[in-house]
Design an enzyme around this catalytic site. Structure first.
Site, short mmCIF file in Angstrom:
data_model
loop_
_atom_site.label_atom_id
_atom_site.label_comp_id
_atom_site.label_asym_id
_atom_site.label_seq_id
_atom_site.Cartn_x
_atom_site.Cartn_y
_atom_site.Cartn_z
N THR A 239 0.85 -1.19 0.00
CA THR A 239 0.00 0.00 0.00
C THR A 239 0.89 1.23 0.00
O THR A 239 2.09 1.15 0.20
CB THR A 239 -0.96 -0.02 1.21
OG1 THR A 239 -1.84 1.11 1.14
CG2 THR A 239 -0.20 0.03 2.53
N CYS A 240 0.28 2.40 -0.27
CA CYS A 240 1.04 3.66 -0.31
C CYS A 240 0.03 4.80 -0.26
O CYS A 240 -0.99 4.71 0.40
CB CYS A 240 1.93 3.73 -1.54
SG CYS A 240 1.03 3.67 -3.11
N GLY A 241 0.28 5.88 -0.99
CA GLY A 241 -0.65 7.00 -1.01
C GLY A 241 -1.84 6.77 -1.92
O GLY A 241 -2.99 7.04 -1.55
#
Length: 283
Positions: A239-241
């Site tokens: 996951t990330c932004g």
């Protein structure tokens, strides 16, 4: 590095295969909002010979309020056909940042069942630094059919990630900076809460790259995962932004031989916007 046409290839490899009739090169450059750079305009003026521009924001599910979500299968097929990319092609994806957005397109191809796709290690900056050929001409495109077999296990939605967070049977690995992960820095997108998914671990994606902007060797990648607390025997959700840099983690996992990984498409753009979802702060 060891070239692998299914994950990562060097500039030497691409230069040696540039004239191959079944090679297709994609410029997948993309930048965070507010960086004041236009990847399409940059592509038009300078790109690797024969490259097509892959617009991450347009080749997406525009019915969603979230940025560049996975496109419907039919849209992906039609856009790639119009680019002359299809069955039997070896695809190489690069971006103008080095390694930032190209892995997202590599992952998207894998999600659509296409395995002959690799990221260019070091991207356009390395290619330019080595004085290799560039052009400003659009490529000659001929339609090519693409067969898509969507691999649903490679993507996760918010419900699945929420369950993983509660059960703790899967590692949720966040590619954002430590300051964003810990809730000490504002998100680049307005209106999002600060912090991270409860139980998730943090491995900022630059830690997987060398000072020259190439991906670290598999042994160094494995060490980075282990230093972040990742148990490589367990499944991993990246996951990330907004689902872009998470794919760098996914590519690195693939490089170390870890096959049981998936990507949270909505990432923090979705999780951070829902007031009912729990948020953790701190390390």
């Amino acid at each position: 590095m060891q070239d692998d046409p299914k994950t990562l290839v060097s500039t030497d490899w691409l230069a040696a295969h540039l004239e191959d009739p079944d090679l297709r090169i994609l410029d997948a450059s993309w930048y965070l909002p507010g960086t004041d750079r236009d990847p399409k305009a940059e592509y038009v003026s300078t790109h690797i010979p024969g490259a097509r521009f892959f617009d991450i924001d347009e080749i997406s599910d525009l019915r969603s309020d979230l940025p560049h979500m996975v496109p419907p299968v039919e849209k992906f097929m039609s856009r790639l056909r119009a680019m002359g990319v299809g069955d039997g092609h070896q695809v190489v994806v690069y971006d103008a940042a080095g390694i930032l957005s190209a892995p997202r397109v590599w992952w998207l191809f894998r999600l659509m069942g296409q395995e002959d796709v690799a990221v260019l290690d070091g991207g356009l900056p390395k290619w330019l630094a080595e004085g290799r050929p560039i052009e400003d001409m659009p490529p000659v495109v001929r339609d090519r059919h693409m067969t898509v077999r969507r691999q649903n296990h490679l993507v996760k939605d918010v419900t699945q990630v929420s369950a993983a967070s509660k059960l703790a049977d899967t590692t949720i690995l966040d590619a954002r900076s430590a300051a964003r992960f810990q809730g000490e820095a504002d998100e680049p997108r307005r209106g999002l809460r600060k912090g991270h998914i409860p139980g998730s671990l943090n491995l900022p994606y630059p830690e997987l790259l060398t000072e020259e902007g190439t991906m670290k060797a598999p042994e160094a990648l494995k060490a980075a995962f282990e230093a972040a607390g990742v148990d490589l025997a367990k499944p991993v959700i990246t996951t990330c932004g907004s689902g872009i840099s998470a794919a760098i983690l996914s590519l690195a996992l693939e490089r170390v031989g870890h096959r049981n990984h998936s990507l949270y498409d909505g990432s923090w753009a979705e999780w951070g916007a829902f007031p009912t979802l729990p948020v953790a702060t701190g390390a």
